[in-house]
Design an enzyme around this catalytic site. Structure first.
Site: not given
Length: 252
Positions: A58, A151, A155
């Protein structure tokens, strides 16, 4: 291109873009460490590679990230290329009461893991004068969804982190670049909890949002990654390469 005896770590390698990257590197002679959380999917990918090191890990856990780098170097003797591909998305409104929990989870996976794995890997990659490739998204450059701030932010952070580290590591002969895909047919949509009909509807919507009227296959992104990792790209660092079927040039 040949990657004979090159040692490559690919995170998020159990499916989609990561799996395609691992398989292509292996087919060209690289020694591969495939990292993921889904044991069944990892072993399916491993069957398509030549003697890979399979690590169930993980990337949000520091001990797991240490294990990824340490086990790779112990097993193969060195490290040439790191591909930070693992990532998740959450549809979250800034008004949602769980907004910060979702934000923390996405940032831990999409940016903090890349920073930490780069920190751990860099000394080894300096020795081999290798390179690092981070898998970002056009969501770093354009807001694709009103409820994807987590998100999008992760990014965008990854893109600028890449440029920053590229600047620092260039003096050591290490290159660091970003690949930013547009729509790609992977299990990413499935992992959001959508059923088959909803997934196909989502991909159809994505297709209509491209200039070329198509959705990419993972192998297309893998081809770009391998080019950037090869000596053919020896003059490229700190760059962002977009492969999005023209999504960025669609007029509103």
């Amino acid at each position: 291109m040949s990657f004979n005896d090159k040692v490559v770590i690919v995170t998020g390698g159990s499916s989609g873009i990561g799996a395609a990257i691992a398989i292509k590197f292996s087919s060209l002679g690289a020694k591969i460490t495939i990292v993921g959380r889904n044991e069944q999917k990892l072993h399916a990918v491993a069957k398509k590679c030549e003697n890979p090191l399979i690590l169930i890990a993980d990337v949000t856990k520091e001990n797991d990230m240490k294990k990824i780098v340490n086990d790779t170097v112990k097993h193969f003797g060195k490290l040439d290329i790191l591909v930070n591909n693992a990532g998740i998305a959450r549809n979250t409104s800034i008004l949602n009461e769980n907004a910060m929990a979702d934000y923390d989870q996405v940032m831990a996976t999409n940016i903090r893991s890349c920073v930490y794995l780069t920190h751990l890997s860099a000394p080894h990659i300096i020795k081999t004068k290798g390179n690092i490739i981070n898998i970002s998204s056009i969501a770093a450059l354009k807001v694709l969804s009103k409820q994807a701030f987590t998100y999008n932010a992760s990014k965008a952070a990854l893109d600028h982190f890449t440029r920053s580290v590229a600047s620092e590591l260039a003096s050591y002969g290490v290159r660091v670049n970003v690949v930013s895909p547009g729509p790609v047919r992977t299990d990413f949509i499935e992992n959001l909890g959508l059923d088959k009909a909803q997934q196909e509807a989502a991909f159809d919507h994505m297709r209509k949002m491209t200039a070329l009227d198509r959705v990419s296959d993972p192998e297309e992104i893998a081809d770009l990654v391998l080019f950037l990792a090869s000596d053919k790209a020896k003059g490229i660092t700190g760059a962002t390469f977009v492969s999005d079927n023209g999504s960025m040039v669609i007029a509103d």
